[in-house]
Design a protein around this motif. Sequence first.
Motif, PDB file in Angstrom:
ATOM      1  N   VAL A 634      45.198  37.950  46.497  1.00  0.00           N
ATOM      2  CA  VAL A 634      43.806  38.258  46.834  1.00  0.00           C
ATOM      3  C   VAL A 634      43.450  39.598  46.206  1.00  0.00           C
ATOM      4  N   VAL A 635      42.273  39.650  45.601  1.00  0.00           N
ATOM      5  CA  VAL A 635      41.775  40.874  44.964  1.00  0.00           C
ATOM      6  C   VAL A 635      40.390  41.173  45.514  1.00  0.00           C
ATOM      7  N   SER A 636      40.136  42.431  45.805  1.00  0.00           N
ATOM      8  CA  SER A 636      38.813  42.846  46.268  1.00  0.00           C
ATOM      9  C   SER A 636      38.381  44.093  45.516  1.00  0.00           C
ATOM     10  N   VAL A 637      37.129  44.088  45.074  1.00  0.00           N
ATOM     11  CA  VAL A 637      36.516  45.274  44.482  1.00  0.00           C
ATOM     12  C   VAL A 637      35.473  45.762  45.468  1.00  0.00           C
ATOM     13  N   MET A 638      35.570  47.019  45.891  1.00  0.00           N
ATOM     14  CA  MET A 638      34.759  47.541  46.983  1.00  0.00           C
ATOM     15  C   MET A 638      33.923  48.731  46.515  1.00  0.00           C
ATOM     16  N   GLY A 639      32.844  48.980  47.237  1.00  0.00           N
ATOM     17  CA  GLY A 639      32.004  50.135  46.944  1.00  0.00           C
ATOM     18  C   GLY A 639      32.005  51.115  48.100  1.00  0.00           C
ATOM     19  N   GLN A 640      32.391  52.363  47.824  1.00  0.00           N
ATOM     20  CA  GLN A 640      32.416  53.373  48.878  1.00  0.00           C
ATOM     21  C   GLN A 640      32.122  54.740  48.282  1.00  0.00           C
ATOM     22  N   GLY A 662      33.569  36.098  41.066  1.00  0.00           N
ATOM     23  CA  GLY A 662      33.990  35.414  39.848  1.00  0.00           C
ATOM     24  C   GLY A 662      34.062  36.323  38.646  1.00  0.00           C
ATOM     25  N   GLY A 663      33.670  37.592  38.823  1.00  0.00           N
ATOM     26  CA  GLY A 663      33.739  38.552  37.729  1.00  0.00           C
ATOM     27  C   GLY A 663      35.045  39.319  37.737  1.00  0.00           C
ATOM     28  N   PRO A 664      35.000  40.655  37.883  1.00  0.00           N
ATOM     29  CA  PRO A 664      36.231  41.457  37.837  1.00  0.00           C
ATOM     30  C   PRO A 664      37.344  41.005  38.781  1.00  0.00           C
ATOM     31  N   PRO A 665      37.048  40.620  40.064  1.00  0.00           N
ATOM     32  CA  PRO A 665      38.157  40.181  40.919  1.00  0.00           C
ATOM     33  C   PRO A 665      38.911  38.977  40.352  1.00  0.00           C
ATOM     34  N   ALA A 666      38.183  37.961  39.886  1.00  0.00           N
ATOM     35  CA  ALA A 666      38.844  36.782  39.330  1.00  0.00           C
ATOM     36  C   ALA A 666      39.544  37.112  38.018  1.00  0.00           C
ATOM     37  N   GLN A 667      38.965  38.005  37.252  1.00  0.00           N
ATOM     38  CA  GLN A 667      39.593  38.398  35.980  1.00  0.00           C
ATOM     39  C   GLN A 667      40.889  39.169  36.233  1.00  0.00           C
ATOM     40  N   ILE A 668      40.873  40.056  37.215  1.00  0.00           N
ATOM     41  CA  ILE A 668      42.102  40.773  37.585  1.00  0.00           C
ATOM     42  C   ILE A 668      43.154  39.775  38.052  1.00  0.00           C
ATOM     43  N   TRP A 669      42.729  38.846  38.902  1.00  0.00           N
ATOM     44  CA  TRP A 669      43.650  37.834  39.427  1.00  0.00           C
ATOM     45  C   TRP A 669      44.298  37.044  38.297  1.00  0.00           C
TER      46      TRP A 669
END
Length: 819
Positions: A634-640, A662-669
């Motif tokens: 599982v990959v998550s990109v978060m904003g803080q 479907g963008g950066p998280p899926a690409q990282i995965w």
Amino acid sequence: MSDEPKPKPEPQAQPEPQPKPQPGSPDQGGAAPEPPAAVVFEAEEETGRPRRTGWRRAVPTWRMVLGGFITVVLLGIGAFFLGYSLVQIPPANALAVKQANVYLYADGTEIARDGEVNRENVGLAQISKDAQHAVLAAEDRDFYTESAVDPKAMLRAAWNTATGKGRQSGSTITQQYVKNYYLGQEQTVTRKVKEFFIAIKLDRSQPKDEILEGYLNTSYFGRNAYGIQAAAQAYYGVKARDLDPARAAYLAALVNAPSQYDVVAHPENKPAATARWNYVLDGMVTKGWLSPSQRAGMKFPMPKEATAPTGMSGQRGYIVRAVKDYLAKNKILDEDQLDTGGYRITTTLQKSKQDAFVKAVDDQLMSRLDKKNHEVDTYVRAGGAAIDPKTGELVALYGGIDYVQQYTNNATRRDFQVGSIFKPFVFTAAVQNVSQTRDGRLITPNTYYDGTNKRPVEGWNGFYDPENEDQRSYGDITVREATDKSVNAVYAQMAVDVGCEKVKDTAVALGLPADTPSLTPTPSIALGAANASVVDMAQAYATLANHGKHSPYTMIKKITKDGTDTVELPRRTESQQIGRQAADTTTAILRSVVQNGTATAAQAAGRPAAGKTGTAEEDTAAWFAGYTPDLATVVSVMGQDPVTAHHKSLYGAMGLDRVNGGGPPAQIWAQFTRDALKNKPVTDFDLQLQPGADQVQEPPSAPTETPGTHDGDEEDHGDTDTGEQDTQGQGHDQGQTGGQTTEGTTGDTTEGTTGDTGGTPPTGDTGSDTGGTPPADSSTGGTPGGNNGGQGNDGGSTSAGTPGDGGTAAGLFTGRKSS
């Protein structure tokens, strides 16, 4: 014959007259007479008191009680003086010479060492009065007027601990100082006895100010900070003499539970930390150390992000922190035990996979940021976790860009919505419970649902009309296609058809913790309003990948102490939490998401894959949860915001209109999975599908009933959380007012389109990648209140749909802090 007078014979004694035998006497064959009263009086005169007869013999006399009491007192006094004379004040237990703990990868390669003492001793004059008073208010308000030990507090603490009211020490500051400086942290009777006598001797030989000074310099405040000076610098970047009441009160609160009350490392614990902070301030007011007017205007002083020694830079600090939390949560070792040093901890993490995760994040995310010219790029954070489905071992963990720069572990935090990656759990629950639609059709991948935008959910006592991504209406659509496109209207209705309680139970069975924040059994549960961690979701998806078999994840292989003693680890057992057909049929529709839906970027892994994308409300987080037969990740990109710690939208980050799952998280995965499994043979899924899963169904011929006309006889439709109305997610979360939370507006439908394939969204989902303006007000309104549904006994996968795919529970984080 003599004429002398003859002596006269002496008179014989006359026998005393004998009483005549009375009737009943022995002479007459009767019973013996009672002795005369004079005999009884004679016996009483010998003892001085009447004899005790009957039950009175079992009751101690007052003389016995008094004698016993005096004996106990004398024995106690004797034991006290014996202990006082035998127990001597030992040399200081210098923390500077303690051993480090060593953390290792599964192959024995060293990850990190900790145990270096961060401490700077200062005199009492160099510590602000506010800091002194705050610590006294928190730990021992009568320190200057009371003795070194408080027997009443010790007895009260022992009683509370024994009766389950929480573990308490009942120790005064003097006793705590003795434990920190002269003894150790072990919880034994011997140590407590020594602590008792040394504290008394110390109180007689040292002034109170010296004892307080020693206590302030030896107490542990978390963040590897020993002493008030190190703590002031670690949390606020100031010296101890500059601490004001608000910040001093927070540091004083930390002494009670350093790990739990660090609100930066554990944002979810801020309410508990704030309560302790208020307790300290109220104590300062009570003792006259702080005026009520000063107290009234105070706001909680949020500490800064932690800095760490270079030995904890990169991923090392995140791993060490995660290991410590895991050991404490599973009651293997607590912070006090680890603080003694000498432990060698071998984790399940694999160095090659760990390195592959870091590289994938750098290549697909961090290298695309322009923090100098775009403020939104400074908000970007990432978290990731990978679990071997067959063993339950955590093999890789990505906590953030650098522990020294970003202290919070993004892989274990629980304050971001998971969004549509929760949706698969709804379908798993449907198959597990053999659920049907409102009109009696079995729910399968080919079952048709009405995918009309803002279609009111039917079958529960409340009103909820979630929006689809970009407010698109689909009409009659199959479950498979609705999963591909993450259609909110379909999954909210399906949750009610299955029963919201059953959906929750399925998620927990798959591995989601039962105490997951905002995991509420209302229709919005389907859209991912829950705040689960990346690791939580990876565990649930690993259960799906393992055909419904679940065992609690682990990240520890072995622990030794001082090179020899092996620390016992809890036994882990695998069990079939949900039926194989339920898990495998879910896998089948998630394969379609990768092949035809919002997660086409995951195809770059070059292996058979199943997964789901998701985006949180207002684009504050984007997720991808997926798996192959050999690895669940599982990959998550978060904003803080790095300064305020508030959740931030990621619109425009990396030059993208939207950051979708479907963008950066899926690409990282995809990159990580490809590299992590590059030396492993490619294997396909071995699936056993639900009966009828491959049968084509016709769309319903008749229109569905209008909202509110149901007869209420469905087995699940009784939980009407009427009034809870979690508009767009969990009704109890703030910001969910009906109609304003755009449950799915944050770019879900096209979740894979942003940069995944670089072109138009798969399956015709137009625009969500490129754009769609952030639906700030188009949230899925309606207030989900009712949690329909009988209890389910099956598990459900934690990560199944993401809000960006169909929308998340909108409004949940509008204006909220990340704490």
